[in-house]
Design a protein around this motif. Structure first.
Motif, PDB file in Angstrom:
ATOM      1  N   LYS A 261       5.381   9.272 -10.126  1.00  0.00           N
ATOM      2  CA  LYS A 261       5.062   9.258 -11.556  1.00  0.00           C
ATOM      3  C   LYS A 261       4.621  10.630 -12.065  1.00  0.00           C
ATOM      4  O   LYS A 261       4.749  10.919 -13.258  1.00  0.00           O
ATOM      5  CB  LYS A 261       3.957   8.233 -11.824  1.00  0.00           C
ATOM      6  CG  LYS A 261       4.426   6.790 -11.813  1.00  0.00           C
ATOM      7  CD  LYS A 261       3.260   5.846 -12.124  1.00  0.00           C
ATOM      8  CE  LYS A 261       3.718   4.401 -12.215  1.00  0.00           C
ATOM      9  NZ  LYS A 261       2.571   3.489 -12.470  1.00  0.00           N
ATOM     10  N   ALA A 262       4.097  11.462 -11.175  1.00  0.00           N
ATOM     11  CA  ALA A 262       3.596  12.777 -11.591  1.00  0.00           C
ATOM     12  C   ALA A 262       4.722  13.757 -11.904  1.00  0.00           C
ATOM     13  O   ALA A 262       4.476  14.808 -12.501  1.00  0.00           O
ATOM     14  CB  ALA A 262       2.692  13.346 -10.498  1.00  0.00           C
TER      15      ALA A 262
ATOM     16  N   ALA B  22      12.090   2.590  -1.766  1.00  0.00           N
ATOM     17  CA  ALA B  22      13.104   2.149  -2.730  1.00  0.00           C
ATOM     18  C   ALA B  22      12.461   1.403  -3.903  1.00  0.00           C
ATOM     19  O   ALA B  22      12.858   1.571  -5.063  1.00  0.00           O
ATOM     20  CB  ALA B  22      14.131   1.263  -2.030  1.00  0.00           C
ATOM     21  N   ARG B  23      11.469   0.577  -3.611  1.00  0.00           N
ATOM     22  CA  ARG B  23      10.781  -0.154  -4.677  1.00  0.00           C
ATOM     23  C   ARG B  23      10.058   0.810  -5.617  1.00  0.00           C
ATOM     24  O   ARG B  23      10.086   0.644  -6.841  1.00  0.00           O
ATOM     25  CB  ARG B  23       9.790  -1.152  -4.073  1.00  0.00           C
ATOM     26  CG  ARG B  23      10.438  -2.355  -3.410  1.00  0.00           C
ATOM     27  CD  ARG B  23       9.383  -3.235  -2.756  1.00  0.00           C
ATOM     28  NE  ARG B  23       9.971  -4.411  -2.128  1.00  0.00           N
ATOM     29  CZ  ARG B  23       9.315  -5.225  -1.311  1.00  0.00           C
ATOM     30  NH1 ARG B  23       8.032  -4.993  -1.041  1.00  0.00           N
ATOM     31  NH2 ARG B  23       9.911  -6.258  -0.776  1.00  0.00           N
ATOM     32  N   ALA B  24       9.403   1.797  -5.042  1.00  0.00           N
ATOM     33  CA  ALA B  24       8.696   2.779  -5.871  1.00  0.00           C
ATOM     34  C   ALA B  24       9.692   3.567  -6.716  1.00  0.00           C
ATOM     35  O   ALA B  24       9.470   3.801  -7.918  1.00  0.00           O
ATOM     36  CB  ALA B  24       7.880   3.717  -4.985  1.00  0.00           C
ATOM     37  N   ALA B  25      10.797   3.975  -6.111  1.00  0.00           N
ATOM     38  CA  ALA B  25      11.799   4.780  -6.823  1.00  0.00           C
ATOM     39  C   ALA B  25      12.417   4.016  -7.990  1.00  0.00           C
ATOM     40  O   ALA B  25      12.781   4.618  -9.010  1.00  0.00           O
ATOM     41  CB  ALA B  25      12.890   5.225  -5.859  1.00  0.00           C
ATOM     42  N   SER B  26      12.523   2.703  -7.868  1.00  0.00           N
ATOM     43  CA  SER B  26      13.163   1.913  -8.911  1.00  0.00           C
ATOM     44  C   SER B  26      12.332   1.833 -10.191  1.00  0.00           C
ATOM     45  O   SER B  26      12.837   1.411 -11.233  1.00  0.00           O
ATOM     46  CB  SER B  26      13.427   0.488  -8.398  1.00  0.00           C
ATOM     47  OG  SER B  26      12.203  -0.213  -8.199  1.00  0.00           O
ATOM     48  N   GLN B  27      11.064   2.271 -10.120  1.00  0.00           N
ATOM     49  CA  GLN B  27      10.162   2.144 -11.270  1.00  0.00           C
ATOM     50  C   GLN B  27       9.959   3.446 -12.037  1.00  0.00           C
ATOM     51  O   GLN B  27       9.222   3.473 -13.025  1.00  0.00           O
ATOM     52  CB  GLN B  27       8.790   1.641 -10.787  1.00  0.00           C
ATOM     53  CG  GLN B  27       8.847   0.330 -10.027  1.00  0.00           C
ATOM     54  CD  GLN B  27       7.502  -0.041  -9.427  1.00  0.00           C
ATOM     55  OE1 GLN B  27       6.489  -0.090 -10.128  1.00  0.00           O
ATOM     56  NE2 GLN B  27       7.490  -0.288  -8.127  1.00  0.00           N
TER      57      GLN B  27
ATOM     58  N   GLU C 279       0.836  -1.208   0.000  1.00  0.00           N
ATOM     59  CA  GLU C 279       0.000   0.000   0.000  1.00  0.00           C
ATOM     60  C   GLU C 279       0.864   1.248   0.000  1.00  0.00           C
ATOM     61  O   GLU C 279       0.575   2.225  -0.703  1.00  0.00           O
ATOM     62  CB  GLU C 279      -0.924  -0.013   1.220  1.00  0.00           C
ATOM     63  CG  GLU C 279      -1.878   1.170   1.260  1.00  0.00           C
ATOM     64  CD  GLU C 279      -2.766   1.159   2.491  1.00  0.00           C
ATOM     65  OE1 GLU C 279      -3.414   2.201   2.743  1.00  0.00           O
ATOM     66  OE2 GLU C 279      -2.804   0.136   3.201  1.00  0.00           O
ATOM     67  N   GLN C 280       1.914   1.229   0.799  1.00  0.00           N
ATOM     68  CA  GLN C 280       2.830   2.370   0.822  1.00  0.00           C
ATOM     69  C   GLN C 280       3.470   2.571  -0.548  1.00  0.00           C
ATOM     70  O   GLN C 280       3.514   3.689  -1.064  1.00  0.00           O
ATOM     71  CB  GLN C 280       3.915   2.143   1.875  1.00  0.00           C
ATOM     72  CG  GLN C 280       3.440   2.212   3.308  1.00  0.00           C
ATOM     73  CD  GLN C 280       4.610   2.174   4.269  1.00  0.00           C
ATOM     74  OE1 GLN C 280       5.520   3.008   4.183  1.00  0.00           O
ATOM     75  NE2 GLN C 280       4.602   1.223   5.183  1.00  0.00           N
ATOM     76  N   GLU C 281       3.950   1.501  -1.127  1.00  0.00           N
ATOM     77  CA  GLU C 281       4.611   1.600  -2.432  1.00  0.00           C
ATOM     78  C   GLU C 281       3.692   2.227  -3.474  1.00  0.00           C
ATOM     79  O   GLU C 281       4.110   3.080  -4.258  1.00  0.00           O
ATOM     80  CB  GLU C 281       5.048   0.209  -2.884  1.00  0.00           C
ATOM     81  CG  GLU C 281       5.738   0.193  -4.238  1.00  0.00           C
ATOM     82  CD  GLU C 281       6.101  -1.215  -4.680  1.00  0.00           C
ATOM     83  OE1 GLU C 281       6.313  -1.421  -5.902  1.00  0.00           O
ATOM     84  OE2 GLU C 281       6.158  -2.124  -3.819  1.00  0.00           O
ATOM     85  N   ALA C 282       2.428   1.832  -3.468  1.00  0.00           N
ATOM     86  CA  ALA C 282       1.472   2.364  -4.444  1.00  0.00           C
ATOM     87  C   ALA C 282       1.272   3.862  -4.261  1.00  0.00           C
ATOM     88  O   ALA C 282       1.205   4.622  -5.237  1.00  0.00           O
ATOM     89  CB  ALA C 282       0.145   1.631  -4.318  1.00  0.00           C
TER      90      ALA C 282
ATOM     91  N   GLY D 195      18.762   0.896  -0.277  1.00  0.00           N
ATOM     92  CA  GLY D 195      18.894   1.217  -1.696  1.00  0.00           C
ATOM     93  C   GLY D 195      18.462   2.629  -2.031  1.00  0.00           C
ATOM     94  O   GLY D 195      18.100   2.917  -3.177  1.00  0.00           O
ATOM     95  N   LEU D 196      18.503   3.533  -1.058  1.00  0.00           N
ATOM     96  CA  LEU D 196      18.136   4.936  -1.261  1.00  0.00           C
ATOM     97  C   LEU D 196      19.384   5.785  -1.024  1.00  0.00           C
ATOM     98  O   LEU D 196      19.745   6.073   0.116  1.00  0.00           O
ATOM     99  CB  LEU D 196      17.019   5.345  -0.294  1.00  0.00           C
ATOM    100  CG  LEU D 196      15.669   4.640  -0.503  1.00  0.00           C
ATOM    101  CD1 LEU D 196      14.780   4.809   0.718  1.00  0.00           C
ATOM    102  CD2 LEU D 196      14.977   5.186  -1.750  1.00  0.00           C
TER     103      LEU D 196
END
Length: 560
Positions: free
Chosen positions: A314-315, A371-376, A304-307, A405-406
């Motif tokens: 993305k904006a 970190a997961r969100a940033a990688s995308q 949920e946090q990642e989303a 990974g940040l």
């Protein structure tokens, strides 16, 4: 009485008929008792609290954006398990449901008022939940705010609750004026989000006769009653001219001689992104992630946090997004964590980054999700910790970010010790972001919500400017950027001074961006430097402001 003076907290000029909101719910009698069925009375109280919570959440959904976050936090108050337990205890002793609610809220009220910081700022919100619950129990109607009107009106009150204001728009309300509150009260937050002028801490406001024409200057804090037609016309002409200039102010933030100053937005979640883009934000300078956590019985999952993080990143493709890790703790209790124990002053307790020492798993999961969100995405994510006081704390956070990974870890400068030893902290992290609201609160020992001490919260206080200069100098020594994400950044005059003090970026409520962009574009970096030096040499906020303006001639054409 034809003029009142308060604290301007949302810039601009508003004119309209005064609408005085009286929010008085009778206090239940001290001897009010129920008929003998304690369990039935307890259920009545619980149902009323849930009814109020549901109504607040519904209003939040309709409001969206920052208004929804504010109302969701208020609904959390109505559902607080400790409050329900207090009500049940009082009902068991024989109090009526209404009296039990009144007394239980009273206990919380004393705790919040003494806590300062975030919880101290929520006393008015708590009072509103209490009054709405008592009204539901007694079958009373709360005075409402007109959400439609033939002409915009000036809303005047002792204080304003989020439920009264979150559904309003600039087409309905011309300005807010309150007797209480401060720069970070919810009245101020929502007014800035709406782009509506607002003045708080204005003594005598509720004595304004109903129907009186009111002219409000949300920059100076001046409230004029029954102004002449000529005066209103002159103010409106100046406002129209200023609006035209601001509308033409587009592009990136830069001084007249080409010195880049990124202009960023403060947001509370994905719902605030549209406003940031509308006003031309180059990125996000403060993403307040606590709104994902507050008012929940369980922590949000990593998914949920990642989303939520991904939607914001993305904006701003290729842009800067600064994320503040969970700013919670003793003065922003989380229902899914055990209480930290009794603290005499929660504003100075286990909060912010200190919470992660007790619950390291909470930080690890949040950093992993970031970190997961940033990688995308292509957005440049930077992560900062709140309430950092020492170089050791800064180093600990930077290590945790690297392990997740940040690579770009920073800290909030909101404790005087961080500003005083800024170079020590700069050796450990990649950037600073100065929170002027809390920095002033701790520097002057002045609760940021106490209207009587509003003068000490003035961002033009020379001592506060000194601390900003120290932090910027410490960052520069190691080539680190140093931004400001406090409300001071949204003052177009002070923005020029901050640049002169060495600040490298400015982040603010989105509606403040055009004026700041225009002010910077009309002055060179040297003029900003001279304005900053003049402001620091002054001995009071008023003199600092006047001294700075004398070096910023472009403000005149902007009508600032």
């Amino acid at each position: 009485m034809n003029r009142l003076t308060g604290v301007g907290v949302s810039p601009g000029v508003g004119f309209g008929t005064g609408y005085v909101l009286v929010h008085e719910i009778p206090v239940p009698a001290a001897d009010a008792r129920h008929g003998g069925d304690a369990e039935l009375e307890r259920i009545r109280a619980v149902n009323a609290l849930e009814q109020v919570a549901g109504d607040l959440e519904g209003r939040g959904v309709r409001a969206g954006g920052e208004g929804q976050q504010v109302l969701d936090a208020q609904a959390m108050m109505a559902r607080d398990p400790g409050l329900a337990a207090g009500v049940a205890e009082l009902v068991a002793e024989g109090r009526s449901a209404s009296r039990a609610v009144y007394e239980a809220f009273g206990r919380y009220r004393e705790m919040l008022a003494g806590a300062g910081g975030y919880l101290g700022a929520r006393v008015a919100d708590l009072d509103d939940v209490r009054d709405r619950t008592i009204a539901a129990l007694e079958g009373l109607s709360l005075p409402g705010v007109p959400v439609q009107a033939a002409e915009p009106y000036v809303l005047v009150a002792r204080d304003l609750a989020p439920a009264d204001t979150a559904l309003l728009s600039p087409g309905v309300v011309a300005a807010f004026v309150t007797e209480e509150g401060g720069p970070t009260s919810h009245t101020a937050i929502i007014a800035r989000a709406l782009g509506v002028p607002a003045v708080v801490a204005c003594p005598g406001a509720t004595a304004i006769p109903a129907g009186t024409p009111v002219l409000v200057d949300g920059t100076s804090g001046l409230v004029r009653l029954s102004p002449s037609g000529e005066e209103v016309d002159a103010v409106r002409r100046a406002a129209a001219a200023r609006a035209a200039v601001l509308a033409a102010s587009t592009g990136v933030g830069t001084t007249a001689d080409g010195h880049a100053v990124p202009l960023l937005a403060n947001i509370g979640g994905p719902g605030d992104v549209d406003a940031a883009l509308e006003y031309g934000a180059e990125g996000v300078g403060l993403y307040r992630t606590e709104f994902l956590f507050l008012g929940r019985k369980e922590a949000p999952s990593a998914e949920e946090q990642e989303a939520a993080y991904l939607e914001v990143l993305k904006a701003f493709p290729g842009g800067q997004v600064v994320v503040r890790t969970l700013d919670a703790g003793a003065d922003k209790p989380l229902a899914f964590l055990p209480p930290a124990g009794e603290e005499p002053n929660p504003a100075l307790g286990e909060r912010g980054s200190r919470l992660f020492r007790i619950h390291p798993e909470l930080m690890a999961e949040q950093l992993t999700a970031l970190a997961r969100a940033a990688s995308q995405v292509s957005a440049r994510i930077q992560v900062m910790a709140p309430m950092v006081a020492t170089a050791e704390e800064a180093a600990r956070f930077a290590t945790a970010c690297r392990e997740a990974g940040l690579p770009s870890a920073g800290v909030m400068v909101e404790i005087p010790s961080a500003a005083l030893r800024a170079s020590d902290l700069a050796a450990e992290v990649a950037f600073f972001s100065i929170g002027t609201n809390d920095l002033a609160q701790y520097a002057f020992a002045a609760d940021r919500q106490l209207g009587a001490l509003a003068a000490l919260q003035d961002a033009w206080q020379p001592a506060l400017l000194d601390l900003v200069a120290m932090a910027a100098a410490g960052a520069a020594r190691y080539g680190r950027p140093c931004g400001v994400c406090g409300e001071a950044a949204g003052d177009p005059v002070l923005a020029c001074v901050l640049v002169g003090l060495g600040v490298t970026s400015l982040s603010m409520a989105p509606p403040s961006l055009p004026a700041v962009r225009a002010a910077l574009a009309r002055h060179t970096q040297q003029q900003c430097l001279l304005a900053a030096q003049a402001a620091r040499a002054a001995v009071s906020p008023d003199r600092a402001r006047a001294a700075a303006r004398s070096h910023l001639p472009g403000l005149v054409e902007l009508a600032l």
